[in-house]
Each structure stands twice: as structure tokens, then as C-alpha cells.
Design an enzyme around this catalytic site. Sequence first.
Site, PDB file in Angstrom:
ATOM      1  N   ASP A 211      13.222  10.595   9.029  1.00 35.38           N
ATOM      2  CA  ASP A 211      11.767  10.674   9.189  1.00 35.38           C
ATOM      3  C   ASP A 211      11.189   9.269   9.229  1.00 35.38           C
ATOM      4  O   ASP A 211      11.349   8.495   8.284  1.00 35.38           O
ATOM      5  CB  ASP A 211      11.169  11.446   8.006  1.00 35.38           C
ATOM      6  CG  ASP A 211       9.669  11.591   8.145  1.00 35.38           C
ATOM      7  OD1 ASP A 211       9.226  12.300   9.057  1.00 35.38           O
ATOM      8  OD2 ASP A 211       8.926  10.981   7.356  1.00 35.38           O
TER       9      ASP A 211
ATOM     10  N   TYR B 183       4.963   3.078   9.298  1.00 37.99           N
ATOM     11  CA  TYR B 183       5.913   2.635   8.266  1.00 37.99           C
ATOM     12  C   TYR B 183       6.414   1.223   8.562  1.00 37.99           C
ATOM     13  O   TYR B 183       7.615   0.932   8.458  1.00 37.99           O
ATOM     14  CB  TYR B 183       7.108   3.596   8.178  1.00 37.99           C
ATOM     15  CG  TYR B 183       6.784   5.013   7.742  1.00 37.99           C
ATOM     16  CD1 TYR B 183       5.534   5.348   7.215  1.00 37.99           C
ATOM     17  CD2 TYR B 183       7.726   6.032   7.844  1.00 37.99           C
ATOM     18  CE1 TYR B 183       5.240   6.657   6.816  1.00 37.99           C
ATOM     19  CE2 TYR B 183       7.438   7.328   7.439  1.00 37.99           C
ATOM     20  CZ  TYR B 183       6.197   7.624   6.939  1.00 37.99           C
ATOM     21  OH  TYR B 183       5.918   8.912   6.545  1.00 37.99           O
TER      22      TYR B 183
ATOM     23  N   GLN C  44       0.831  -1.223   0.000  1.00 38.58           N
ATOM     24  CA  GLN C  44       0.000   0.000   0.000  1.00 38.58           C
ATOM     25  C   GLN C  44       0.858   1.263   0.000  1.00 38.58           C
ATOM     26  O   GLN C  44       0.635   2.171   0.796  1.00 38.58           O
ATOM     27  CB  GLN C  44      -0.929   0.030   1.218  1.00 38.58           C
ATOM     28  CG  GLN C  44      -1.806  -1.178   1.383  1.00 38.58           C
ATOM     29  CD  GLN C  44      -2.942  -1.187   0.376  1.00 38.58           C
ATOM     30  OE1 GLN C  44      -3.500  -0.168   0.038  1.00 38.58           O
ATOM     31  NE2 GLN C  44      -3.256  -2.359  -0.124  1.00 38.58           N
TER      32      GLN C  44
HETATM   33  N1  LIG Z   1       3.419  12.105   6.553  1.00 39.56           N
HETATM   34  C1  LIG Z   1       2.994  11.718   5.407  1.00 39.56           C
HETATM   35  O1  LIG Z   1       1.793  11.678   5.168  1.00 39.56           O
HETATM   36  C2  LIG Z   1       4.004  11.361   4.403  1.00 39.56           C
HETATM   37  C3  LIG Z   1       3.573  10.997   3.164  1.00 39.56           C
HETATM   38  C4  LIG Z   1       4.520  10.719   2.263  1.00 39.56           C
HETATM   39  C5  LIG Z   1       5.850  10.806   2.619  1.00 39.56           C
HETATM   40  N2  LIG Z   1       6.248  11.166   3.846  1.00 39.56           N
HETATM   41  C6  LIG Z   1       7.681  11.249   4.229  1.00 39.56           C
HETATM   42  O2  LIG Z   1       8.376  11.914   3.233  1.00 39.56           O
HETATM   43  C7  LIG Z   1       9.347  11.023   2.690  1.00 39.56           C
HETATM   44  C8  LIG Z   1       9.450  11.292   1.210  1.00 39.56           C
HETATM   45  O3  LIG Z   1       8.230  11.034   0.549  1.00 39.56           O
HETATM   46  P1  LIG Z   1       8.079   9.847  -0.481  1.00 39.56           P
HETATM   47  O4  LIG Z   1       8.940   8.713  -0.059  1.00 39.56           O
HETATM   48  O5  LIG Z   1       6.628   9.631  -0.720  1.00 39.56           O
HETATM   49  O6  LIG Z   1       8.561  10.487  -1.809  1.00 39.56           O
HETATM   50  P2  LIG Z   1       9.885  11.072  -2.471  1.00 39.56           P
HETATM   51  O7  LIG Z   1      10.971  11.317  -1.527  1.00 39.56           O
HETATM   52  O8  LIG Z   1       9.377  12.133  -3.348  1.00 39.56           O
HETATM   53  O9  LIG Z   1      10.293   9.837  -3.404  1.00 39.56           O
HETATM   54  C9  LIG Z   1      10.866   8.686  -2.911  1.00 39.56           C
HETATM   55  C10 LIG Z   1      11.120   7.786  -4.107  1.00 39.56           C
HETATM   56  O10 LIG Z   1      12.057   8.439  -4.965  1.00 39.56           O
HETATM   57  C11 LIG Z   1      13.064   7.539  -5.344  1.00 39.56           C
HETATM   58  N3  LIG Z   1      14.309   8.306  -5.456  1.00 39.56           N
HETATM   59  C12 LIG Z   1      14.995   8.961  -4.488  1.00 39.56           C
HETATM   60  N4  LIG Z   1      16.087   9.567  -4.994  1.00 39.56           N
HETATM   61  C13 LIG Z   1      16.091   9.273  -6.313  1.00 39.56           C
HETATM   62  C14 LIG Z   1      16.973   9.585  -7.375  1.00 39.56           C
HETATM   63  N5  LIG Z   1      18.084  10.322  -7.199  1.00 39.56           N
HETATM   64  N6  LIG Z   1      16.674   9.124  -8.629  1.00 39.56           N
HETATM   65  C15 LIG Z   1      15.580   8.373  -8.831  1.00 39.56           C
HETATM   66  N7  LIG Z   1      14.688   8.037  -7.864  1.00 39.56           N
HETATM   67  C16 LIG Z   1      14.957   8.485  -6.609  1.00 39.56           C
HETATM   68  C17 LIG Z   1      13.121   6.481  -4.278  1.00 39.56           C
HETATM   69  O11 LIG Z   1      13.476   5.251  -4.854  1.00 39.56           O
HETATM   70  P3  LIG Z   1      14.842   4.509  -4.416  1.00 39.56           P
HETATM   71  O12 LIG Z   1      14.587   3.887  -3.106  1.00 39.56           O
HETATM   72  O13 LIG Z   1      15.047   3.536  -5.531  1.00 39.56           O
HETATM   73  O14 LIG Z   1      15.910   5.576  -4.389  1.00 39.56           O
HETATM   74  C18 LIG Z   1      11.685   6.440  -3.744  1.00 39.56           C
HETATM   75  O15 LIG Z   1      10.931   5.441  -4.399  1.00 39.56           O
HETATM   76  C19 LIG Z   1       8.879   9.621   3.047  1.00 39.56           C
HETATM   77  O16 LIG Z   1       9.933   8.660   3.050  1.00 39.56           O
HETATM   78  C20 LIG Z   1       8.305   9.872   4.394  1.00 39.56           C
HETATM   79  O17 LIG Z   1       9.351   9.883   5.334  1.00 39.56           O
HETATM   80  C21 LIG Z   1       5.334  11.456   4.727  1.00 39.56           C
END
Ligand SMILES: NC(=O)c1ccc[n+]([C@@H]2O[C@H](COP(=O)([O-])OP(=O)(O)OC[C@H]3O[C@@H](n4cnc5c(N)ncnc54)[C@H](OP(=O)(O)O)[C@@H]3O)[C@@H](O)[C@H]2O)c1
Length: 258
Positions: free
Chosen positions: A59, A64, A28
Site C-alpha cells: 500500500d 507518502y 506529520q
Molecule cells: N489512507 C489513509 O488515510 C491511511 C491512513 C493510515 C494508514 N494507511 C495505510 O495503512 C497502513 C497501516 O496504517 P498505519 O501505518 O497508520 O498503522 P499500523 O499498521 O496500525 O501501525 C504501524 C506501526 O506499527 C508498528 N508495528 C508494526 N508491527 C509491529 C509489531 N509487531 N510490534 C510493534 N510495533 C509494530 C510499526 O513500527 P515499526 O516500523 O517499528 O514496525 C508502525 O509504527 C499504512 O502504512 C498505510 O499504508 C492509510
Amino acid sequence: MKLRSLGDTGIMVSPLGLGTVKFGRNEQVKYPKPFEIPEDAEITNLLSLASDLGINLLDTAPAYGSSQARLGKLLPGPRDRWVVVSKVGEFFENGESRFDFSFDTTIQVVENSLRTLNMDYLDLVLIHSDGDDLRILEHEGVLDALRALKQRGLIRAHGMSSKSAEGGLRAVEEMDVVMATCNSDYLEDLPVLEAAAARNRGVLIKKGLQSGHVSGPESVAAAMDFVFSQPGVSSMIVGTINPKHLEDNVKMFDSVVK
Ligand SMILES: NC(=O)c1ccc[n+]([C@@H]2O[C@H](COP(=O)([O-])OP(=O)(O)OC[C@H]3O[C@@H](n4cnc5c(N)ncnc54)[C@H](OP(=O)(O)O)[C@@H]3O)[C@@H](O)[C@H]2O)c1
């Protein structure tokens, strides 16, 4: 990386933080490709690399999966080397989310997170919104509970990971930090960033790489440029379990933002 102030909390954070959803949960989630949860050795290496690259912000959340437990077991170095952000309100159980924003549950969740993370304080706890931000802030016990936890010294600061501009704006009024979405496809939170800058609140950015739908050096550079052109950004939390991406992102930050 030069540390930045997290608003007026007194906490200093690296401008890139490490999101740890993928440390503990692969169901999910909205990432473009399926993935395996990393082994302990891979997480240890990633955390050491993050530390070497100057990242101090992590974070996590109870929702998670095993992320908190993995950090509790594997986080290297002294506790004060890291700024640890966790959340309250969302639970992920048997493949689905449920939410509880009551006073008593909030206290229990933070106490439980401290045990799981093997820590005696958390730097920041965010309300993990279910989308109904204003109801949570106005009608639930979570905000009072976070204030009480801060008074007890169990958390240094509180905030909300909001899901609407109205909620983000209210969080800026009431809390130390807001975690907002910011990318070129999602502009709704830009007024929240402006309000936070005006009030010297901490600002964490989520989904800056559109949960991995932005990739390739030029697109990542453009996404970082977009995020860090906004006012008041303390740190962009990027989720990754790929050491090469972690390294590339720090290099990209250094060349695009400085
Ligand atoms: N509180 C909330 O409601 C909420 C919601 C969403 C997120 N968050 C927090 O914010 C953080 C970031 O959000 P997110 O994880 O949704 O999105 P994000 O940081 O925008 O994207 C993460 C994705 O980007 C990829 N990625 C990272 N660096 C890259 C690069 N240089 N080139 C290509 N792909 C890359 C990662 O894959 P790889 O693993 O392959 O690098 C991962 O699948 C989360 O981990 C979480 O801690 C909080």
C-alpha cells in the site's frame, strides 16, 4: 499465507499487506516514536522478506513522500508478483497536506504514479479522503475519473480509504473496495465491514495496530484477532520498516487466525 479474494475484483491478496508510509515520510505522522527513513538496502531486504513470507500486497500513495519512488526503484521480482495499491486526492508538500479530487488531477496523478512506480498498471487506486467523504463522492470528479482509468486498463479496481461510516457505506455502494479503520478503540466502521461483506466488496483494514500504539506480542495478537473476527476482511495493511516485526506479524497471523 493463503491468498484471499479482494471482493469481486478477481484480485487475490495476502491477508497481511505491507503499508509503506515509513518508506518515504517521517514528518506529520502519527507514530509513537520518531524514525529515520530506511536506506535502499533496508527496503530491498524488507521487500524480499515480505515476498518470502507470502505477502503480495503493498500500500502506497503520492502523499507518502518518496514511498512510490522507492518502490519503483527497488521492488523485486516480476510485476505480477505484487498487488500494488496507490491513492489519489492527497498531496504532501512542504510539510503539509493539500487535497485535490478533481477529474483532471486524478487522471494526472495516476499517470504520474505509474511513471514513478515504473509500472504500466495499478491493481487498485483508492481515494485518499480529507475527511469529507460524502462531498468527495457526490460533488467531485474523482469517482468518474477512476471509472475512466479502469476502462482504459490503467487500474484494475477502485475504492476509497474512508474516514467516516457514511462515506465507507457509500463507497461500498459505488466502488470495488473500501479501506476502513478497525481496532478495538475505533468501532465506527464496523457497519461498513458488514455492508462490504454483504455486497462482496473488497475490504482493506488500516490502523489495525492503532498506528503502532499497540505493541507487544499479546496486544498484537489481540488486535489481529479483533480485525479478522470481523466479516469480509480481505487484508490488514500493517505498516512496518522493522524486519523482525514483519516476521513476527506473519507468525502471529498464522497462530491467531490461520
Ligand atoms: N489512507 C489513509 O488515510 C491511511 C491512513 C493510515 C494508514 N494507511 C495505510 O495503512 C497502513 C497501516 O496504517 P498505519 O501505518 O497508520 O498503522 P499500523 O499498521 O496500525 O501501525 C504501524 C506501526 O506499527 C508498528 N508495528 C508494526 N508491527 C509491529 C509489531 N509487531 N510490534 C510493534 N510495533 C509494530 C510499526 O513500527 P515499526 O516500523 O517499528 O514496525 C508502525 O509504527 C499504512 O502504512 C498505510 O499504508 C492509510
